[in-house]
Design an enzyme around this catalytic site. Structure first.
Site, PDB file in Angstrom:
ATOM      1  N   HIS A  50      46.521   0.977 -58.154  1.00  0.00           N
ATOM      2  CA  HIS A  50      47.762   1.748 -58.265  1.00  0.00           C
ATOM      3  C   HIS A  50      48.760   1.275 -57.213  1.00  0.00           C
ATOM      4  O   HIS A  50      48.400   0.577 -56.266  1.00  0.00           O
ATOM      5  CB  HIS A  50      47.492   3.242 -58.046  1.00  0.00           C
ATOM      6  N   HIS A 137      52.746  -2.528 -52.918  1.00  0.00           N
ATOM      7  CA  HIS A 137      51.691  -3.523 -53.059  1.00  0.00           C
ATOM      8  C   HIS A 137      50.519  -2.900 -53.807  1.00  0.00           C
ATOM      9  O   HIS A 137      50.371  -1.693 -53.846  1.00  0.00           O
ATOM     10  CB  HIS A 137      51.226  -4.023 -51.680  1.00  0.00           C
TER      11      HIS A 137
END
Length: 194
Positions: A50, A137
């Site tokens: 995620h 990220h």
């Protein structure tokens, strides 16, 4: 004497954009090939991939509905947008990185706007915003344990083609951590954008 609330009445929560199905479905086989080249103590379960928007920490369960309403309100104010993953990076000391991650490209400014909307809504509920710039990220692994010098080559490894293909971000989600479980993150609720 004040009564203490039992630990079971709170959850460790965060708000995130789930990784697309194409990334989740290819992650396991890609990581299996990668583990021979890069040694980390812990690899993220494919279902747990995620992009974090805001970490909330341990939160009393009786606050979850209000948090969900605020996340939904922020999501409604954001239109869907496109992202793709490109390149690997690390956090921590270059000789012993603490985190291996995949970089995010595409309409990153729209992701940043969504993150700020979430953060603003959470601030109204008493959560503290991060005091550092948002760096989106996709965390892949934690705690490098390989031999010295072997970490330099990891940044040259190419991501799978399907990770580099643009995908539409159409939702955000509220997650709870289940420490010790695999996968570790459980989706509490999802909120469509727009």
């Amino acid at each position: 004497m004040e009564e203490k609330t039992p630990m079971e009445s709170s959850d460790r929560l965060f708000v995130a954009v789930p990784a697309p199905p194409s990334v989740i479905s290819s992650a396991e086989s890609w990581v299996l090939r990668l583990k021979d080249q890069i040694v980390f103590a812990k690899w993220v379960h494919p279902q747990d991939l995620h992009l974090t928007l805001q970490f909330l920490g341990d939160v009393a369960r009786n606050r979850i509905d209000r948090i969900a309403q605020a996340v939904e309100q922020a999501a409604v104010g954001a239109a869907p947008f496109s992202l793709h993953f490109q390149g690997l990076g690390v956090f921590g000391k270059p000789s012993a990185p603490s985190v291996l991650w995949a970089g995010v490209q595409g309409e990153v400014e729209k992701l940043g706007q969504l993150q700020r909307q979430i953060e603003d809504m959470m601030t109204t509920l008493g959560f503290v915003a991060e005091n550092r710039p948002y760096k989106p990220h996709l965390t892949l692994a934690r705690k490098f344990t390989g031999p010295a010098g072997s970490q330099a080559a990891m940044l040259d490894i190419a991501l799978p083609d399907e990770w580099q293909t643009p995908w539409r971000v159409k939702e955000t989600a509220l997650y709870r951590s289940r420490l010790g479980s695999r996968p570790m993150y459980e989706r509490v609720a999802s909120f469509p954008l727009g």
